[in-house]
Write an enzyme that holds these catalytic residues in place. Structure first.
Site, PDB file in Angstrom:
ATOM      1  N   GLU A 222       0.826  -1.210   0.000  1.00 16.91           N
ATOM      2  CA  GLU A 222       0.000   0.000   0.000  1.00 16.91           C
ATOM      3  C   GLU A 222       0.862   1.263   0.000  1.00 16.91           C
ATOM      4  O   GLU A 222       1.522   1.584   0.992  1.00 16.91           O
ATOM      5  CB  GLU A 222      -0.928   0.008   1.217  1.00 16.91           C
ATOM      6  CG  GLU A 222      -1.885  -1.168   1.289  1.00 16.91           C
ATOM      7  CD  GLU A 222      -2.920  -1.151   0.182  1.00 16.91           C
ATOM      8  OE1 GLU A 222      -3.265  -0.057  -0.316  1.00 16.91           O
ATOM      9  OE2 GLU A 222      -3.383  -2.241  -0.189  1.00 16.91           O
TER      10      GLU A 222
ATOM     11  N   GLU B 156      -6.027   4.138   7.856  1.00 12.68           N
ATOM     12  CA  GLU B 156      -5.485   3.662   6.578  1.00 12.68           C
ATOM     13  C   GLU B 156      -5.418   2.136   6.541  1.00 12.68           C
ATOM     14  O   GLU B 156      -5.723   1.516   5.515  1.00 12.68           O
ATOM     15  CB  GLU B 156      -4.097   4.247   6.325  1.00 12.68           C
ATOM     16  CG  GLU B 156      -3.505   3.825   4.987  1.00 12.68           C
ATOM     17  CD  GLU B 156      -4.330   4.272   3.798  1.00 12.68           C
ATOM     18  OE1 GLU B 156      -4.584   3.424   2.905  1.00 12.68           O
ATOM     19  OE2 GLU B 156      -4.729   5.452   3.749  1.00 12.68           O
TER      20      GLU B 156
ATOM     21  N   GLU C  46     -10.506  -2.335   1.069  1.00 11.43           N
ATOM     22  CA  GLU C  46     -10.185  -2.413  -0.356  1.00 11.43           C
ATOM     23  C   GLU C  46      -9.764  -3.820  -0.765  1.00 11.43           C
ATOM     24  O   GLU C  46     -10.195  -4.329  -1.811  1.00 11.43           O
ATOM     25  CB  GLU C  46      -9.088  -1.404  -0.701  1.00 11.43           C
ATOM     26  CG  GLU C  46      -9.557   0.033  -0.659  1.00 11.43           C
ATOM     27  CD  GLU C  46      -8.456   1.028  -0.987  1.00 11.43           C
ATOM     28  OE1 GLU C  46      -7.279   0.618  -1.100  1.00 11.43           O
ATOM     29  OE2 GLU C  46      -8.771   2.211  -1.129  1.00 11.43           O
TER      30      GLU C  46
END
Length: 122
Positions: free
Chosen positions: A32, A73, A80
């Site tokens: 990420e 996050e 996601e």
């Protein structure tokens, strides 16, 4: 079907949970870009908070706001990954889930800015 790891208790469960958490942080860092950027930001801002914070409460608020961004996050990245695991096709609900996760990160970043501005500027 139930996870074979759910029956673990006591110290073994804590050791397993810690290992899974470390694996999650490694995976987020490896995969990420946003997480890597926010970790870099944390490496800069946390020592700065220790220097600029007027007292323990100010330092805690400043560091807490930085860590909140990283936590949100991580959750956004998990959302996601889960959505992508289910399907890579464009779908309105998949877009909504990802957009809501992204909005949570944005609000955490705004919170960081507000907390730091209020504590630094008085």
């Amino acid at each position: 079907m139930e996870s074979p790891y759910k029956g673990k208790t006591g110290l073994r469960r804590l050791i397993n949970a810690f290992g899974y958490s470390v694996d999650g942080i490694k995976a987020a860092y490896r995969n990420e870009d946003a997480f890597r950027q926010e970790v870099t930001l944390a490496v800069i801002l946390i020592p700065l908070a220790l220097y600029l914070g007027h007292d323990a409460i100010a330092k805690a608020l400043m560091i807490g706001s930085v860590l909140l961004v990283i936590i949100v996050e991580l959750l956004n990245s998990a959302i996601e990954a889960t959505v992508d695991r289910i399907s890579l096709e464009n779908h309105q609900l998949a877009k909504r889930a990802k957009d809501i996760g992204s909005a949570a990160v944005l609000l955490a970043l705004i919170n960081l800015l507000v907390v730091w501005a209020l504590l630094i500027l008085g």
